[in-house]
Scaffold this motif. Structure first.
Motif, short mmCIF file in Angstrom:
data_model
loop_
_atom_site.label_atom_id
_atom_site.label_comp_id
_atom_site.label_asym_id
_atom_site.label_seq_id
_atom_site.Cartn_x
_atom_site.Cartn_y
_atom_site.Cartn_z
N TYR A 38 0.82 -1.22 0.00
CA TYR A 38 0.00 0.00 0.00
C TYR A 38 0.85 1.27 0.00
O TYR A 38 0.31 2.37 0.04
CB TYR A 38 -0.94 -0.02 1.21
CG TYR A 38 -1.75 -1.29 1.28
CD1 TYR A 38 -2.78 -1.53 0.38
CD2 TYR A 38 -1.44 -2.28 2.20
CE1 TYR A 38 -3.50 -2.71 0.41
CE2 TYR A 38 -2.15 -3.47 2.24
CZ TYR A 38 -3.18 -3.68 1.34
OH TYR A 38 -3.89 -4.86 1.37
N LEU A 66 -5.73 -0.38 8.56
CA LEU A 66 -6.91 -0.41 7.70
C LEU A 66 -7.84 0.78 7.89
O LEU A 66 -8.66 1.06 7.01
CB LEU A 66 -7.68 -1.71 7.94
CG LEU A 66 -6.93 -3.01 7.60
CD1 LEU A 66 -7.80 -4.22 7.90
CD2 LEU A 66 -6.51 -3.02 6.14
N THR A 77 -10.01 -0.24 -1.38
CA THR A 77 -9.85 -1.64 -1.77
C THR A 77 -11.22 -2.25 -2.00
O THR A 77 -12.21 -1.84 -1.37
CB THR A 77 -9.09 -2.44 -0.70
OG1 THR A 77 -9.07 -3.82 -1.04
CG2 THR A 77 -9.73 -2.26 0.67
N GLU A 79 -11.87 -5.31 -1.35
CA GLU A 79 -12.09 -6.33 -0.33
C GLU A 79 -12.82 -5.75 0.87
O GLU A 79 -12.48 -4.65 1.34
CB GLU A 79 -10.76 -6.92 0.15
CG GLU A 79 -10.05 -7.79 -0.87
CD GLU A 79 -8.82 -8.45 -0.29
OE1 GLU A 79 -8.96 -9.50 0.38
OE2 GLU A 79 -7.72 -7.91 -0.50
N PHE A 81 -13.74 -5.02 4.72
CA PHE A 81 -12.81 -4.78 5.84
C PHE A 81 -12.43 -6.07 6.54
O PHE A 81 -11.25 -6.36 6.74
CB PHE A 81 -13.46 -3.81 6.84
CG PHE A 81 -12.64 -3.59 8.08
CD1 PHE A 81 -11.69 -2.59 8.13
CD2 PHE A 81 -12.82 -4.39 9.21
CE1 PHE A 81 -10.91 -2.39 9.28
CE2 PHE A 81 -12.06 -4.20 10.35
CZ PHE A 81 -11.11 -3.18 10.39
N LEU A 84 -10.19 -8.45 4.51
CA LEU A 84 -8.82 -7.97 4.40
C LEU A 84 -8.11 -8.06 5.75
O LEU A 84 -6.93 -8.43 5.82
CB LEU A 84 -8.81 -6.52 3.89
CG LEU A 84 -7.44 -5.89 3.65
CD1 LEU A 84 -6.60 -6.75 2.70
CD2 LEU A 84 -7.59 -4.48 3.09
N GLN A 85 -8.82 -7.74 6.82
CA GLN A 85 -8.24 -7.86 8.15
C GLN A 85 -7.81 -9.30 8.41
O GLN A 85 -6.70 -9.56 8.89
CB GLN A 85 -9.27 -7.43 9.20
CG GLN A 85 -8.77 -7.54 10.64
CD GLN A 85 -9.91 -7.53 11.65
OE1 GLN A 85 -10.89 -8.28 11.50
NE2 GLN A 85 -9.83 -6.66 12.65
N LYS A 87 -7.12 -11.67 6.24
CA LYS A 87 -6.01 -12.03 5.37
C LYS A 87 -4.68 -11.51 5.91
O LYS A 87 -3.68 -12.24 5.95
CB LYS A 87 -6.24 -11.48 3.96
CG LYS A 87 -5.15 -11.89 2.97
CD LYS A 87 -5.45 -11.40 1.57
CE LYS A 87 -5.10 -9.93 1.40
NZ LYS A 87 -5.21 -9.49 -0.01
N LEU A 88 -4.65 -10.25 6.33
CA LEU A 88 -3.42 -9.66 6.85
C LEU A 88 -3.00 -10.29 8.18
O LEU A 88 -1.81 -10.48 8.43
CB LEU A 88 -3.59 -8.15 7.00
CG LEU A 88 -3.75 -7.36 5.69
CD1 LEU A 88 -4.02 -5.89 5.97
CD2 LEU A 88 -2.53 -7.52 4.79
#
Length: 226
Positions: A38, A66, A77, A79, A81, A84-85, A87-88
């Motif tokens: 990012y 985020l 994004t 995706e 929230f 994505l949270q 995944k990270l």
């Protein structure tokens, strides 16, 4: 807030990252790595936030990325929230687990435990509890902490509140940490605190410990034994 005396503690409470394991720098690099897609500025700011908030859970730090940083840098994004949270967090967990398996162990901490033979020996960490227990077991360290190994997602303050009666049942408990949050937990719990400088990533820690009258050492064994 009383500083630890030179008597041998009867209860030892340890943080993990930066105290038992040399993982602070590795985890900073992991935060940088997962935020780098990012932008470098975002990755740098996340690392700074991580260093300034040692002991705070990874969930809080990923949420900061985020929300606050995405908003500041106008990152959008497709995706959702929570997707994505998740995944990270999974990416961080995988990299973090490996770094903890490979990290140097603070032999001074192990020597201190064997020397003191404390009636309570506990770990309270900001790291994920399941991950932490797995790593320490894999490295044959978990048996040292016979009073329990505790971590996220529950935050440190809440863990301390839930364990404080056990900790204070011992005549001379000491919490050994390397972050400002660690000090705050000890202060609020009214137990002696020793700041381990060996691997701390607290920026400009020297004036901070001086202003607050905090006991510190880069060799936690020698602090009590020599």
């Amino acid at each position: 807030m009383n500083s630890p005396s030179k008597l041998l503690p009867t209860a030892l409470i340890f943080d993990c990252d930066g105290v038992l394991l040399d993982t602070n720098n590795a985890k900073s690099q992991i935060f940088f790595q997962i935020a780098l897609p990012y932008g470098k500025d975002i990755a740098t700011e996340l690392c700074d936030f991580h260093s300034e908030n040692g002991g705070v859970s990874r969930v809080t730090k990923i949420n900061y990325l985020l929300t606050t940083l995405f908003s500041k840098y106008k990152i959008t994004t497709s995706e959702p929230f929570h997707a994505l949270q998740k995944k990270l967090l999974l990416e961080f967990s995988s990299l973090s687990y490996q770094s903890m398996l490979e990290a140097k162990v603070n032999n001074d901490a192990i020597k201190l435990i064997h020397k003191c033979r404390p009636d309570i020996c506990m770990m309270i960490s900001g790291s994920d509890q399941t991950e932490l227990r797995s790593v320490l077991s894999a490295r044959s360290l978990s048996s040292l902490f016979h009073s329990g190994i505790f971590g996220g997602p529950q935050n440190k303050e809440d863990i301390f509140r839930s364990k404080i009666n056990i900790i204070k049942s011992s005549s001379f408990p000491v919490f050994i940490g390397d972050s400002k949050l660690d000090y705050s937990c000890a202060l609020n719990s009214k137990i002696p605190f020793l700041f381990s400088t060996k691997w701390t990533d607290v920026p400009d820690w020297e004036p901070w410990v001086s202003i607050n009258g905090i006991s510190y050492s880069d060799n936690i064994y020698s602090y009590f034994v020599d």
